[in-house]
Motif scaffolding. Structure first.
Motif, PDB file in Angstrom:
ATOM      1  N   ILE A 104      39.025  37.142  36.316  1.00  0.00           N
ATOM      2  CA  ILE A 104      40.040  36.470  35.497  1.00  0.00           C
ATOM      3  C   ILE A 104      39.709  34.987  35.454  1.00  0.00           C
ATOM      4  CG2 ILE A 104      42.527  36.206  35.101  1.00  0.00           C
ATOM      5  CD1 ILE A 104      42.906  38.317  37.360  1.00  0.00           C
ATOM      6  N   CYS A 161      43.561  26.388  43.038  1.00  0.00           N
ATOM      7  CA  CYS A 161      44.878  26.956  42.796  1.00  0.00           C
ATOM      8  C   CYS A 161      45.836  25.861  42.337  1.00  0.00           C
ATOM      9  CB  CYS A 161      45.387  27.616  44.069  1.00  0.00           C
ATOM     10  SG  CYS A 161      47.079  28.199  43.936  1.00  0.00           S
ATOM     11  N   ALA A 212      42.444  32.312  35.623  1.00  0.00           N
ATOM     12  CA  ALA A 212      43.458  32.379  36.677  1.00  0.00           C
ATOM     13  C   ALA A 212      43.894  30.978  37.105  1.00  0.00           C
ATOM     14  CB  ALA A 212      42.900  33.130  37.883  1.00  0.00           C
ATOM     15  N   ARG A 213      45.198  30.789  37.258  1.00  0.00           N
ATOM     16  CA  ARG A 213      45.704  29.480  37.675  1.00  0.00           C
ATOM     17  C   ARG A 213      45.942  29.423  39.171  1.00  0.00           C
ATOM     18  NH1 ARG A 213      51.007  28.359  34.327  1.00  0.00           N
ATOM     19  NH2 ARG A 213      50.471  26.189  34.538  1.00  0.00           N
ATOM     20  N   GLN A 253      49.556  33.901  43.374  1.00  0.00           N
ATOM     21  CA  GLN A 253      49.821  34.806  42.263  1.00  0.00           C
ATOM     22  C   GLN A 253      50.826  35.881  42.673  1.00  0.00           C
ATOM     23  OE1 GLN A 253      48.656  34.552  39.025  1.00  0.00           O
ATOM     24  NE2 GLN A 253      50.119  36.190  38.631  1.00  0.00           N
ATOM     25  N   ARG A 257      37.660  36.595  42.116  1.00  0.00           N
ATOM     26  CA  ARG A 257      38.864  36.611  41.292  1.00  0.00           C
ATOM     27  C   ARG A 257      38.602  35.847  39.989  1.00  0.00           C
ATOM     28  NH1 ARG A 257      44.214  36.891  40.664  1.00  0.00           N
ATOM     29  NH2 ARG A 257      45.417  35.023  40.197  1.00  0.00           N
TER      30      ARG A 257
END
Ligand SMILES: [Zn+2]
Length: 117
Positions: free
Chosen positions: A96, A81, A99-100, A106, A92
């Motif tokens: 995606i 993250c 995803a960051r 999020q 996740r």
């Protein structure tokens, strides 16, 4: 995360990237402005230009996210993250891959509690 799934993710990202690049190129084939259109025609053209701009803005953003994700794979930082540095849930990431943030972060971004840089 195992090496194999990283390769798979990289492939996914590259495929998605290609699609986006093709789309962005497609929206560049813009309207021919050389002739003099009547005002109604002009308004319609401007409208569709704006819509196109909005679309390519979204796509450019996603392209940037994908490039970032690819960079993180190369730097061995993928799957962490960007806010709390915890591991992002593999499920996740499968859904995606660019995803960051982890799910909690999020959610904070979506509520406006976390500033995206
Ligand atoms: Zn987080």
């Amino acid at each position: 995360m195992s090496k194999l799934s990283l390769d798979e993710i990289k492939e996914k990202l590259l495929a998605e990237r290609e699609l986006l690049v093709a789309k962005l190129k497609g929206s560049d084939l813009s309207i021919d402005d050389s002739e003099t259109p009547d005002p109604v025609d002009l308004a319609v053209r401007n409208y569709s230009k704006n819509v196109q701009l909005a679309v390519s803005e979204n796509e450019s953003k996603q392209l940037a996210l994908i490039d970032e994700a690819l960079l993180r794979i190369d730097n061995d930082e993928y799957g962490l993250c960007q806010n709390c540095e915890k591991e992002i849930n593999p499920k996740r990431l499968a859904a995606i891959p660019w995803a960051r943030y982890c799910l909690e972060c999020q959610e904070m971004v979506e509520k406006g509690l976390l500033d995206e840089e």
